[in-house]
Write a protein that holds these residues in place. Structure first.
Motif, PDB file in Angstrom:
ATOM      1  N   ASN A   5       0.828  -1.208   0.000  1.00 18.65           N
ATOM      2  CA  ASN A   5       0.000   0.000   0.000  1.00 18.65           C
ATOM      3  C   ASN A   5       0.865   1.262   0.000  1.00 18.65           C
ATOM      4  N   LEU A   6       1.949   1.243   0.823  1.00 23.88           N
ATOM      5  CA  LEU A   6       2.851   2.389   0.834  1.00 23.88           C
ATOM      6  C   LEU A   6       3.517   2.583  -0.532  1.00 23.88           C
ATOM      7  N   LEU A  14       2.367   1.663  -3.468  1.00 20.29           N
ATOM      8  CA  LEU A  14       1.386   2.155  -4.427  1.00 20.29           C
ATOM      9  C   LEU A  14       1.143   3.653  -4.256  1.00 20.29           C
ATOM     10  N   THR A  15       1.077   4.119  -3.044  1.00 10.52           N
ATOM     11  CA  THR A  15       0.854   5.550  -2.800  1.00 10.52           C
ATOM     12  C   THR A  15       2.033   6.377  -3.287  1.00 10.52           C
ATOM     13  N   LEU A  16       3.229   5.918  -3.006  1.00 11.34           N
ATOM     14  CA  LEU A  16       4.401   6.670  -3.464  1.00 11.34           C
ATOM     15  C   LEU A  16       4.472   6.724  -4.991  1.00 11.34           C
ATOM     16  N   VAL A  17       4.109   5.636  -5.673  1.00  9.98           N
ATOM     17  CA  VAL A  17       4.138   5.624  -7.136  1.00  9.98           C
ATOM     18  C   VAL A  17       3.070   6.546  -7.705  1.00  9.98           C
ATOM     19  N   MET A  18       1.891   6.554  -7.109  1.00  9.81           N
ATOM     20  CA  MET A  18       0.828   7.445  -7.598  1.00  9.81           C
ATOM     21  C   MET A  18       1.232   8.909  -7.467  1.00  9.81           C
ATOM     22  N   LEU A  19       1.901   9.273  -6.372  1.00  8.44           N
ATOM     23  CA  LEU A  19       2.359  10.656  -6.222  1.00  8.44           C
ATOM     24  C   LEU A  19       3.500  10.969  -7.187  1.00  8.44           C
ATOM     25  N   ALA A  20       4.407  10.013  -7.390  1.00  8.60           N
ATOM     26  CA  ALA A  20       5.504  10.243  -8.319  1.00  8.60           C
ATOM     27  C   ALA A  20       5.019  10.407  -9.752  1.00  8.60           C
ATOM     28  N   ALA A  21       3.881   9.782 -10.088  1.00  4.80           N
ATOM     29  CA  ALA A  21       3.346   9.897 -11.443  1.00  4.80           C
ATOM     30  C   ALA A  21       2.837  11.296 -11.759  1.00  4.80           C
ATOM     31  N   LEU A  22       2.715  12.145 -10.757  1.00  2.00           N
ATOM     32  CA  LEU A  22       2.257  13.508 -11.014  1.00  2.00           C
ATOM     33  C   LEU A  22       3.353  14.390 -11.622  1.00  2.00           C
ATOM     34  N   THR A  23       4.609  13.962 -11.502  1.00  2.00           N
ATOM     35  CA  THR A  23       5.694  14.785 -12.055  1.00  2.00           C
ATOM     36  C   THR A  23       5.589  14.956 -13.567  1.00  2.00           C
ATOM     37  N   PRO A  24       5.438  13.881 -14.362  1.00  2.00           N
ATOM     38  CA  PRO A  24       5.285  14.115 -15.809  1.00  2.00           C
ATOM     39  C   PRO A  24       4.023  14.886 -16.164  1.00  2.00           C
ATOM     40  N   VAL A  25       2.979  14.772 -15.342  1.00  2.00           N
ATOM     41  CA  VAL A  25       1.748  15.501 -15.643  1.00  2.00           C
ATOM     42  C   VAL A  25       1.964  17.012 -15.528  1.00  2.00           C
ATOM     43  N   VAL A  26       2.628  17.424 -14.442  1.00  2.00           N
ATOM     44  CA  VAL A  26       2.849  18.856 -14.261  1.00  2.00           C
ATOM     45  C   VAL A  26       3.842  19.394 -15.284  1.00  2.00           C
ATOM     46  N   LEU A  27       4.803  18.572 -15.685  1.00  2.00           N
ATOM     47  CA  LEU A  27       5.742  19.016 -16.720  1.00  2.00           C
ATOM     48  C   LEU A  27       5.039  19.186 -18.063  1.00  2.00           C
ATOM     49  N   GLY A  79      13.966  -4.964   3.026  1.00  2.00           N
ATOM     50  CA  GLY A  79      13.010  -4.830   1.918  1.00  2.00           C
ATOM     51  C   GLY A  79      12.298  -3.487   1.930  1.00  2.00           C
ATOM     52  N   PRO A  80      11.620  -3.145   3.023  1.00  2.00           N
ATOM     53  CA  PRO A  80      10.969  -1.835   3.075  1.00  2.00           C
ATOM     54  C   PRO A  80      11.943  -0.674   2.942  1.00  2.00           C
ATOM     55  N   ALA A  81      13.156  -0.819   3.488  1.00  2.00           N
ATOM     56  CA  ALA A  81      14.123   0.275   3.394  1.00  2.00           C
ATOM     57  C   ALA A  81      14.515   0.545   1.937  1.00  2.00           C
ATOM     58  N   LEU A  82      14.734  -0.522   1.163  1.00  2.00           N
ATOM     59  CA  LEU A  82      15.088  -0.317  -0.249  1.00  2.00           C
ATOM     60  C   LEU A  82      13.952   0.355  -1.032  1.00  2.00           C
ATOM     61  N   LEU A  83      12.733  -0.082  -0.786  1.00  2.00           N
ATOM     62  CA  LEU A  83      11.601   0.546  -1.488  1.00  2.00           C
ATOM     63  C   LEU A  83      11.444   2.011  -1.094  1.00  2.00           C
ATOM     64  N   ILE A  84      11.662   2.300   0.169  1.00  2.00           N
ATOM     65  CA  ILE A  84      11.535   3.697   0.617  1.00  2.00           C
ATOM     66  C   ILE A  84      12.626   4.559  -0.012  1.00  2.00           C
ATOM     67  N   LEU A  85      13.880   4.049   0.005  1.00  2.00           N
ATOM     68  CA  LEU A  85      14.965   4.814  -0.604  1.00  2.00           C
ATOM     69  C   LEU A  85      14.771   5.014  -2.111  1.00  2.00           C
ATOM     70  N   LEU A  86      14.095   4.075  -2.752  1.00  2.00           N
ATOM     71  CA  LEU A  86      13.898   4.178  -4.199  1.00  2.00           C
ATOM     72  C   LEU A  86      12.734   5.084  -4.571  1.00  2.00           C
ATOM     73  N   TRP A 107       1.804   4.260   8.783  1.00  2.00           N
ATOM     74  CA  TRP A 107       2.545   5.251   7.980  1.00  2.00           C
ATOM     75  C   TRP A 107       1.662   6.412   7.541  1.00  2.00           C
ATOM     76  N   ASP A 108       0.338   6.150   7.412  1.00  2.00           N
ATOM     77  CA  ASP A 108      -0.551   7.194   6.915  1.00  2.00           C
ATOM     78  C   ASP A 108      -1.319   7.892   8.027  1.00  2.00           C
ATOM     79  N   ASP A 109      -0.929   7.652   9.285  1.00  2.00           N
ATOM     80  CA  ASP A 109      -1.583   8.325  10.395  1.00  2.00           C
ATOM     81  C   ASP A 109      -1.078   9.765  10.486  1.00  2.00           C
TER      82      ASP A 109
END
Length: 574
Positions: free
Chosen positions: A327-328, A330-343, A415-422, A536-538
């Protein structure tokens, strides 16, 4: 002694009459002819109008030139001196009035063409060499000395050697082609004369496609070679069509127009393409693009999840999957996908460079981004130290600062640390591109270029030209996009104002991205290390101590970043 005593002396032409109709008295010019010489008819020496220079015209009061036609300049008059000149007697007709030659029939001494006189038929004057067309002065009157013929080398009696006409060579003899020397034309090329026997073509009447006489051929540089690095003369600059070439009606304007030089970051959207509706349409495009991008990411993630696990997930509340880490992510990817939209919104709606959202140089300054991570790391260390000190003095009552859980182990943490750093850097950059990039520049684009008007209007325009209205709007939208309450909302507002102000002062988003990314990495790492990743989302409230701790840390970070930017001479204007 007269060799023919039985024949009378030939008569000469009657003298010309004067203007008053009276003829001057005839002169008795009969003289004894020497032995061996033939008598000459004086009419051969008579000056006829067509033989005189200028057709026989002479100025009033000036006698005609005594030089007969056909007489070579500088030679004595014909007949030779010492020979008798047979003059016509008064009352006798001219001896050459009849076409048959000789004297008039019935007169003494008549001869016919079949029976010429003993001294032979009268000889016509021989053809003489024609004088040059140019440069020959007229003969002097009254039999003065004849000027010598100018041959190009002898000096002229009129003040030194005279150059040939128009600077060219003397005329060639009759029947021979004229020789023209190769003289450079004004354009640095040899001048080609017209073919022999053909007159020069008047200017403007040359055949189609040929340059005028003396001009360089079309398409050749008339002034030699240009300096190194410049296009040849007569040719357009590189990348432009030739002069005179067909250009379609309506030249296409450039698709992207950058901001003028010396433009601050918050006014980079006010380009030559800016109109009042572009920021509004760009905002609508951003909202629609964000929704579309979110749907596409969720749909693609669901397909991948079903392909890996063999079944589709069943969403529960805000969670799409059973795994908190999924879930974390997926949320990070959805927010990252906004970068090409704003560009894309800045590029195709506002018609400006897409990376003008990143910095005043229309690019991401990676070295400055990495250098900004050093004061960001210092901010986190200072914040952590102050948090421990304040927690010891003022125990926290809010669960947001409560340290619950324990170390989960390295195997469960890696595992979670690598995904967070990426993923977190892309998520943080996307938020900065939207709130500190697009929002600030969209509000700053409405700042007027001039401050004319009344006193109130001038004050209002001056305020709109400053970055503070855009910073306030951006900070408000930023804390509204998060679910914090109470003092935590004030802390988010101070955070947004600080990194927004640094964005204006440093001319780019690099310092804001570095601080935001490191802050979120620590914020997600701690729950992942203690096994509290489910919360994480609290986003609740926080005590006032959070603001007291965070405010000096943000101030110190701003001072260090400004010092580094000044030391490294980071550009803050376009």
């Amino acid at each position: 002694m007269d060799p023919h005593p039985d024949q009378p002396t030939p008569a000469a032409d009657p003298p010309p009459s004067s203007g008053d109709g009276q003829s001057p008295p005839a002169q008795d010019a009969t003289q004894e002819q020497p032995a061996g010489a033939r008598p000459q008819d004086d009419d051969l020496n008579a000056v006829r109008p067509q033989d005189e220079p200028n057709g026989g015209w002479h100025a009033p009061g000036q006698p005609p030139s005594p030089e007969p036609s056909g007489q070579l300049p500088g030679q004595p008059p014909y007949p030779q001196p010492g020979q008798p000149s047979y003059q016509q007697q008064p009352g006798q007709p001219h001896a050459q009035q009849q076409a048959g030659g000789g004297q008039v029939p019935g007169q003494p001494g008549f001869w016919s063409p079949e029976q010429p006189p003993p001294w032979g038929a009268p000889q016509p004057p021989q053809a003489t060499q024609q004088p040059p067309l140019y440069g020959t002065p007229p003969p002097p009157p009254y039999g003065g000395p004849q000027p010598p013929q100018y041959d190009g080398t002898q000096p002229s009696p009129y003040g030194g050697p005279q150059p040939p006409p128009y600077g060219g060579p003397p005329p060639a003899p009759y029947g021979q082609p004229q020789q023209y020397p190769q003289q450079p034309s004004p354009y640095g090329q040899p001048q080609q004369p017209p073919p022999y026997g053909q007159p020069p073509v008047p200017y403007g009447q040359q055949p189609y496609g040929q340059p005028p006489y003396g001009q360089p051929p079309y398409g050749q540089p008339p002034y030699g070679q240009p300096p190194y690095g410049q296009p040849p003369y007569g040719q357009p600059p590189y990348g432009q069509p030739p002069f005179g070439a067909y250009v379609p009606y309506g030249v296409r304007e450039p698709q992207v127009v950058p901001a003028p030089p010396s433009t601050p970051y918050h006014r980079l959207a006010r380009t030559a393409k800016h109109t009042w509706w572009r920021p509004i349409v760009s905002g609508l495009f951003l909202i629609a693009g964000a929704i579309l991008a979110t749907v596409c990411v969720v749909f693609a993630w669901e397909l991948i999840h079903a392909f890996v696990t063999g079944e589709f997930s069943e969403p529960e509340g805000n969670d799409f999957f059973d795994s908190d880490l999924e879930n974390l992510s997926l949320t990070l990817v959805m927010l990252a996908a906004l970068t090409p939209v704003v560009l894309l919104s800045a590029r195709f709606v506002q018609r400006r460079p897409a990376l003008s959202l990143a910095s005043v140089l229309n690019k991401i300054r990676w070295r400055w981004l990495l250098l900004s991570c050093l004061p960001a790391a210092g901010y986190l260390l200072l914040n952590y130290a102050l948090n421990i000190a304040v927690e010891a003095i003022f125990p926290a009552d809010d669960t947001i600062l409560a340290d619950e859980g324990s170390w989960v182990g390295f195997a469960s943490f890696i595992g979670p640390a690598l995904l967070i750093l990426l993923l977190v850097p892309f998520q943080s950059a996307a938020e900065e591109f939207i709130f500190r990039g697009w929002v600030i520049q969209a509000i700053g684009a409405y700042g007027p270029d001039n401050t004319r008007g009344s006193r109130f209007v001038q004050l209002l325009k001056q305020v709109l030209r400053t970055p503070w209205p855009a910073l306030l709007v951006s900070a408000v939208l930023f804390f509204l996009a998060h679910g914090y309450t109470g003092w935590a909302r004030l802390d988010i507002f101070l955070f947004a104002m600080t990194i927004g102000w640094l964005t204006i002062r440093t001319g780019g988003l690099e310092s804001a991205i570095s601080l935001h990314a490191l802050n979120n990495i620590i914020a997600f790492m701690l729950p992942a290390a203690t096994g509290q990743l489910s919360g994480w989302d609290d986003q609740g409230g926080a005590p006032w101590t959070l603001v007291a701790i965070d405010a000096p840390c943000l101030a110190l970070y701003a001072v260090v970043v400004l010092w580094l930017a000044k030391r490294k001479k980071v550009a803050h204007l376009s």
